[in-house]
Write a protein that holds these residues in place. Structure first.
Motif, PDB file in Angstrom:
ATOM      1  N   ALA A 198       4.773  40.440  46.273  1.00 43.85           N
ATOM      2  CA  ALA A 198       3.820  41.352  45.511  1.00 43.85           C
ATOM      3  C   ALA A 198       3.329  40.833  43.909  1.00 43.85           C
ATOM      4  CB  ALA A 198       4.417  42.977  45.579  1.00 43.85           C
ATOM      5  N   ASP A 199       4.311  40.435  43.100  1.00 45.91           N
ATOM      6  CA  ASP A 199       4.248  39.916  41.958  1.00 45.91           C
ATOM      7  C   ASP A 199       3.209  38.588  41.864  1.00 45.91           C
ATOM      8  OD1 ASP A 199       5.491  41.891  40.597  1.00 45.91           O
ATOM      9  OD2 ASP A 199       7.298  40.910  40.441  1.00 45.91           O
ATOM     10  N   LEU A 200       3.548  37.859  42.920  1.00 48.67           N
ATOM     11  CA  LEU A 200       2.766  36.420  43.111  1.00 48.67           C
ATOM     12  C   LEU A 200       1.322  36.871  43.250  1.00 48.67           C
ATOM     13  CD1 LEU A 200       5.386  34.246  44.870  1.00 48.67           C
ATOM     14  CD2 LEU A 200       4.505  33.958  42.632  1.00 48.67           C
ATOM     15  N   HIS A 237       3.492  30.216  36.015  1.00 47.57           N
ATOM     16  CA  HIS A 237       3.478  31.520  35.846  1.00 47.57           C
ATOM     17  C   HIS A 237       4.656  32.242  36.620  1.00 47.57           C
ATOM     18  CE1 HIS A 237       0.035  32.324  33.146  1.00 47.57           C
ATOM     19  NE2 HIS A 237      -0.651  31.260  33.857  1.00 47.57           N
ATOM     20  N   ALA A 238       4.769  31.756  37.862  1.00 46.64           N
ATOM     21  CA  ALA A 238       5.999  32.213  38.458  1.00 46.64           C
ATOM     22  C   ALA A 238       7.237  31.865  37.934  1.00 46.64           C
ATOM     23  CB  ALA A 238       5.949  31.721  40.152  1.00 46.64           C
ATOM     24  N   ARG A 239       7.370  30.714  37.534  1.00 45.97           N
ATOM     25  CA  ARG A 239       8.609  30.467  36.915  1.00 45.97           C
ATOM     26  C   ARG A 239       8.742  30.972  35.543  1.00 45.97           C
ATOM     27  NH1 ARG A 239       7.347  25.473  37.362  1.00 45.97           N
ATOM     28  NH2 ARG A 239       6.609  25.238  35.295  1.00 45.97           N
ATOM     29  N   ASP A 240       7.629  30.809  34.440  1.00 47.92           N
ATOM     30  CA  ASP A 240       7.849  30.901  33.332  1.00 47.92           C
ATOM     31  C   ASP A 240       7.413  32.502  32.642  1.00 47.92           C
ATOM     32  OD1 ASP A 240       8.808  28.544  32.667  1.00 47.92           O
ATOM     33  OD2 ASP A 240       6.862  27.776  32.423  1.00 47.92           O
ATOM     34  N   GLU A 241       6.564  33.173  33.339  1.00 51.15           N
ATOM     35  CA  GLU A 241       6.382  34.438  33.198  1.00 51.15           C
ATOM     36  C   GLU A 241       7.051  35.635  34.072  1.00 51.15           C
ATOM     37  OE1 GLU A 241       2.267  37.503  33.526  1.00 51.15           O
ATOM     38  OE2 GLU A 241       2.279  35.221  33.681  1.00 51.15           O
ATOM     39  N   ILE A 242       7.212  35.313  35.313  1.00 51.22           N
ATOM     40  CA  ILE A 242       7.658  36.192  36.249  1.00 51.22           C
ATOM     41  C   ILE A 242       9.486  36.034  36.385  1.00 51.22           C
ATOM     42  CG2 ILE A 242       7.695  37.289  38.427  1.00 51.22           C
ATOM     43  CD1 ILE A 242       4.871  36.490  38.794  1.00 51.22           C
ATOM     44  N   GLY A 243       9.577  34.641  36.169  1.00 56.55           N
ATOM     45  CA  GLY A 243      11.081  34.422  36.304  1.00 56.55           C
ATOM     46  C   GLY A 243      11.487  34.161  37.731  1.00 56.55           C
ATOM     47  N   ILE A 244      10.676  33.629  38.623  1.00 54.47           N
ATOM     48  CA  ILE A 244      10.710  33.160  40.011  1.00 54.47           C
ATOM     49  C   ILE A 244      10.838  31.658  40.094  1.00 54.47           C
ATOM     50  CG2 ILE A 244       9.868  33.251  42.512  1.00 54.47           C
ATOM     51  CD1 ILE A 244       8.668  36.017  41.593  1.00 54.47           C
ATOM     52  N   SER A 245      11.956  31.139  40.887  1.00 52.61           N
ATOM     53  CA  SER A 245      12.112  29.810  40.973  1.00 52.61           C
ATOM     54  C   SER A 245      12.273  29.533  42.242  1.00 52.61           C
ATOM     55  CB  SER A 245      13.147  29.034  40.068  1.00 52.61           C
ATOM     56  OG  SER A 245      14.547  29.887  40.513  1.00 52.61           O
ATOM     57  N   LEU A 246      12.222  28.026  42.666  1.00 51.11           N
ATOM     58  CA  LEU A 246      12.366  28.047  44.321  1.00 51.11           C
ATOM     59  C   LEU A 246      13.744  28.172  44.558  1.00 51.11           C
ATOM     60  CD1 LEU A 246      10.011  25.056  44.842  1.00 51.11           C
ATOM     61  CD2 LEU A 246       9.689  27.063  45.670  1.00 51.11           C
ATOM     62  N   SER A 247      14.864  27.883  43.563  1.00 51.96           N
ATOM     63  CA  SER A 247      16.123  27.565  43.977  1.00 51.96           C
ATOM     64  C   SER A 247      16.690  29.072  44.154  1.00 51.96           C
ATOM     65  CB  SER A 247      16.787  26.701  42.699  1.00 51.96           C
ATOM     66  OG  SER A 247      16.847  27.533  41.619  1.00 51.96           O
ATOM     67  N   GLY A 248      16.157  30.181  43.445  1.00 51.34           N
ATOM     68  CA  GLY A 248      16.480  31.697  43.339  1.00 51.34           C
ATOM     69  C   GLY A 248      15.844  32.276  44.168  1.00 51.34           C
ATOM     70  N   SER A 282      13.697  43.252  50.506  1.00 51.47           N
ATOM     71  CA  SER A 282      13.121  44.044  49.557  1.00 51.47           C
ATOM     72  C   SER A 282      12.819  43.281  48.399  1.00 51.47           C
ATOM     73  CB  SER A 282      14.039  44.956  48.998  1.00 51.47           C
ATOM     74  OG  SER A 282      14.484  46.097  50.269  1.00 51.47           O
ATOM     75  N   GLN A 283      13.811  42.381  47.929  1.00 49.53           N
ATOM     76  CA  GLN A 283      13.566  41.266  47.048  1.00 49.53           C
ATOM     77  C   GLN A 283      12.330  40.465  47.119  1.00 49.53           C
ATOM     78  OE1 GLN A 283      16.965  39.284  45.846  1.00 49.53           O
ATOM     79  NE2 GLN A 283      15.944  38.094  44.533  1.00 49.53           N
ATOM     80  N   ALA A 284      12.500  39.901  48.176  1.00 43.38           N
ATOM     81  CA  ALA A 284      11.371  39.116  48.652  1.00 43.38           C
ATOM     82  C   ALA A 284       9.860  39.721  48.733  1.00 43.38           C
ATOM     83  CB  ALA A 284      11.532  38.387  49.993  1.00 43.38           C
ATOM     84  N   ASP A 285       9.853  40.940  49.199  1.00 42.79           N
ATOM     85  CA  ASP A 285       8.575  41.725  48.898  1.00 42.79           C
ATOM     86  C   ASP A 285       8.365  41.974  47.520  1.00 42.79           C
ATOM     87  OD1 ASP A 285       8.591  42.032  52.051  1.00 42.79           O
ATOM     88  OD2 ASP A 285       9.413  43.906  51.859  1.00 42.79           O
TER      89      ASP A 285
END
Length: 229
Positions: free
Chosen positions: A78-80, A128-139, A71-74
């Motif tokens: 969706a945000d991406l 934008h994924a890292r700095d705006e949404i807060g999604i990083s590869l490590s997390g 669910s988190q991955a979905d």
């Protein structure tokens, strides 16, 4: 002289699932064994309940982790996708949005615009994924990894009190399972705290307290039902 900092935040995904699985394995199986034993049943019944709890718990942990992390991955995906559309339709707006984020962090407006432009030229979606949404590869959410880690850790954790119960039949079974399980929990808490860079004493005490409470309550329920039967 070079200075190397050892960061541990990249471990948070698998560490959380593994610690949760092992902790649940020890606590739930030990509590189940103690509760059934407190009801004055046979040693064979205690072992059967423990094995059933191990199998059911491992499958439950795997399924629960997979569903929740999926669910988190979905949500992340969706945000991406939304960000991809916005970048394609209005790149200048997205650049200004990114620059504004950097300004709030203390960068001057001119430099923030330049940094945003360079980062977007290199990898717009990643920036934008890292700095705006807060999604990083490590997390980033990894459902299969979380499910397998949790199930394996639960199985290992549950096997420990089960082995103690098998090796210690008789009137001392409850005390042996409780004592060894609390030692296992203390060791797990200290190990998890060490892996995460936190104080080991606090980690051990936290896990041991809740494990002891769970076992005590289950023993009480088992003794009440044992007397009632």
């Amino acid at each position: 002289m070079s200075h190397i900092e050892l960061h541990r935040s990249h471990r948070v995904g698998w560490l959380r699932a593994a610690v949760l699985g092992a902790n649940d394995g020890i606590v739930s199986t030990a509590s189940l064994i103690i509760g059934v034993a407190a009801a004055s049943t046979t040693h064979a019944s205690v072992m059967l309940a423990g094995v059933a709890g191990l199998v059911a718990g491992a499958m439950s942990m795997a399924a629960g982790e997979y569903v929740s992390v999926s669910s988190q991955a979905d949500t992340e995906q969706a945000d991406l996708e939304l960000e991809k559309i916005s970048l394609a339709q209005n790149p200048q707006y997205e650049k200004n949005e990114l620059a504004e984020i950097y300004q709030k962090r203390g960068v001057t407006p001119e430099l923030a615009q330049r940094v945003a432009g360079q980062l977007m030229a290199h990898d717009a979606l990643g920036a934008h994924a890292r700095d705006e949404i807060g999604i990083s590869l490590s997390g980033k959410a990894r459902p299969v990894q979380a499910a397998l880690s949790s199930a394996a850790a639960f199985t290992i954790g549950a096997a420990l009190p089960l082995l103690i119960a098998w090796a210690m039949p008789g009137p001392y079974l409850i005390y042996a399972v409780a004592l060894f399980s609390l030692c296992f929990l203390a060791g797990l808490g200290a190990l998890a705290a060490h892996a995460g860079g936190a104080p080991r004493t606090r980690g051990a005490a936290r896990v041991t307290f809740w494990g002891a409470l769970a076992m005590a309550l289950t023993a009480l329920v088992g003794s009440i039902f044992g007397v009632a039967v």
